[in-house]
Design a protein around this motif. Sequence first.
Motif, PDB file in Angstrom:
ATOM      1  N   VAL A  95       5.408 -11.768  -1.951  1.00 27.54           N
ATOM      2  CA  VAL A  95       6.232 -11.109  -0.935  1.00 27.54           C
ATOM      3  C   VAL A  95       6.048  -9.598  -1.002  1.00 27.54           C
ATOM      4  O   VAL A  95       5.896  -8.925   0.027  1.00 27.54           O
ATOM      5  CB  VAL A  95       7.718 -11.488  -1.122  1.00 27.54           C
ATOM      6  N   ILE A  96       6.065  -9.047  -2.211  1.00 29.82           N
ATOM      7  CA  ILE A  96       5.862  -7.610  -2.373  1.00 29.82           C
ATOM      8  C   ILE A  96       4.482  -7.201  -1.882  1.00 29.82           C
ATOM      9  O   ILE A  96       4.311  -6.174  -1.215  1.00 29.82           O
ATOM     10  CB  ILE A  96       6.044  -7.224  -3.857  1.00 29.82           C
ATOM     11  N   LEU A  97       3.486  -8.030  -2.187  1.00 30.39           N
ATOM     12  CA  LEU A  97       2.121  -7.732  -1.764  1.00 30.39           C
ATOM     13  C   LEU A  97       2.010  -7.652  -0.250  1.00 30.39           C
ATOM     14  O   LEU A  97       1.233  -6.846   0.278  1.00 30.39           O
ATOM     15  CB  LEU A  97       1.173  -8.801  -2.302  1.00 30.39           C
ATOM     16  N   GLY A  98       2.796  -8.472   0.455  1.00 33.50           N
ATOM     17  CA  GLY A  98       2.706  -8.497   1.912  1.00 33.50           C
ATOM     18  C   GLY A  98       3.652  -7.559   2.631  1.00 33.50           C
ATOM     19  O   GLY A  98       3.424  -7.242   3.802  1.00 33.50           O
ATOM     20  N   THR A  99       4.702  -7.105   1.961  1.00 31.12           N
ATOM     21  CA  THR A  99       5.740  -6.343   2.678  1.00 31.12           C
ATOM     22  C   THR A  99       6.036  -4.973   2.094  1.00 31.12           C
ATOM     23  O   THR A  99       6.618  -4.133   2.776  1.00 31.12           O
ATOM     24  CB  THR A  99       7.058  -7.144   2.713  1.00 31.12           C
ATOM     25  N   ARG A 100       5.666  -4.716   0.844  1.00 28.80           N
ATOM     26  CA  ARG A 100       6.043  -3.464   0.211  1.00 28.80           C
ATOM     27  C   ARG A 100       4.828  -2.795  -0.416  1.00 28.80           C
ATOM     28  O   ARG A 100       3.801  -3.418  -0.650  1.00 28.80           O
ATOM     29  CB  ARG A 100       7.117  -3.705  -0.863  1.00 28.80           C
ATOM     30  N   ARG A 101       4.986  -1.515  -0.676  1.00 32.57           N
ATOM     31  CA  ARG A 101       3.909  -0.759  -1.292  1.00 32.57           C
ATOM     32  C   ARG A 101       3.847  -1.056  -2.790  1.00 32.57           C
ATOM     33  O   ARG A 101       4.844  -1.352  -3.433  1.00 32.57           O
ATOM     34  CB  ARG A 101       4.121   0.736  -1.095  1.00 32.57           C
ATOM     35  N   PHE A 102       2.646  -0.946  -3.314  1.00 32.44           N
ATOM     36  CA  PHE A 102       2.455  -1.016  -4.758  1.00 32.44           C
ATOM     37  C   PHE A 102       1.351  -0.047  -5.124  1.00 32.44           C
ATOM     38  O   PHE A 102       0.682   0.520  -4.250  1.00 32.44           O
ATOM     39  CB  PHE A 102       2.122  -2.444  -5.219  1.00 32.44           C
ATOM     40  N   SER A 103       1.144   0.147  -6.411  1.00 28.76           N
ATOM     41  CA  SER A 103       0.196   1.153  -6.884  1.00 28.76           C
ATOM     42  C   SER A 103      -1.235   0.630  -6.817  1.00 28.76           C
ATOM     43  O   SER A 103      -1.660  -0.160  -7.675  1.00 28.76           O
ATOM     44  CB  SER A 103       0.546   1.569  -8.323  1.00 28.76           C
ATOM     45  N   TRP A 104      -1.958   1.072  -5.795  1.00 34.22           N
ATOM     46  CA  TRP A 104      -3.368   0.700  -5.707  1.00 34.22           C
ATOM     47  C   TRP A 104      -4.174   1.355  -6.825  1.00 34.22           C
ATOM     48  O   TRP A 104      -5.174   0.795  -7.292  1.00 34.22           O
ATOM     49  CB  TRP A 104      -3.934   1.113  -4.355  1.00 34.22           C
ATOM     50  N   ARG A 105      -3.742   2.530  -7.254  1.00 37.52           N
ATOM     51  CA  ARG A 105      -4.436   3.193  -8.364  1.00 37.52           C
ATOM     52  C   ARG A 105      -4.344   2.339  -9.625  1.00 37.52           C
ATOM     53  O   ARG A 105      -5.329   2.172 -10.342  1.00 37.52           O
ATOM     54  CB  ARG A 105      -3.826   4.569  -8.610  1.00 37.52           C
ATOM     55  N   GLU A 106      -3.166   1.789  -9.889  1.00 38.36           N
ATOM     56  CA  GLU A 106      -3.006   0.910 -11.043  1.00 38.36           C
ATOM     57  C   GLU A 106      -3.857  -0.338 -10.905  1.00 38.36           C
ATOM     58  O   GLU A 106      -4.452  -0.816 -11.881  1.00 38.36           O
ATOM     59  CB  GLU A 106      -1.522   0.525 -11.198  1.00 38.36           C
TER      60      GLU A 106
END
Length: 252
Positions: free
Chosen positions: A24-35
């Motif tokens: 759900v987070i992967l599809g709807t919210r931002r996450f650290s692409w750098r990480e």
Amino acid sequence: MAAIVVAPARELGRMLAMALDALVILGTRRFSWREAVLQAWFIARVSLVPTLLVMLGFTLLVMFQVNLLLADLGALDLSGGIAGIAAVQQIGPFVTVVVVAGAGGTAITADLGARTIREEIAAMQVLGIDPVQRLVVPRIVACVAVSLVLNVLISSGGLVGGYFFSVYLQGVTPGAYLDSIPLFTGVPELAFSIVKAFVFGLIAAVIACYRGLNVAGGSKGVGDAVNQAVVITVAVLVPVSLTISLVQFAVL
């Protein structure tokens, strides 16, 4: 007796809940692409050499056994097609995720486990930071991406290794080897190989992250979690691989 069934079921439910939260987070919210990029580079770096060694061993073993059988049947010209079946459809995805789980997955479990026993995860939650968004999702993305890339590497390496083994050691003509590959391995088989690598990488990442975030018992607990992550991953992958293969055979 009931505890033997209830405890694993509870753990499975919690693991699936974490996996759903991550998706759900992967599809709807931002996450650290750098990480995610840093984790992907780390996993690829620690997995590359074991992948090449395992790929070489499997290629020689499988092609030696298969070519002996084909030689007895007078069908050595089909060695390319058999290499395609073995490398692309079965060996590539499975070996990829076993190496990723054994090298990268253990590092992920150890890292998250160390953070857990140092109470860094609890501190993140107190500060309102979601550990799944901050730590789990980038690692899942990294594992899946590396699994897909290594699957291509192992599959290609298996075909190339099978070519040299068959042509230079078994006397198969290069044209016969290459012409037999499309007879057994086409676009649908390649698609299922990609699906397998994706699903396997996802499973390995989820199990590694879950075990790391649920460590108890200090440093000994971290070591136990690392071992459990690898064992559980392999145990889960066998029936999942069989299920996907059965679906593939039914569809194709």
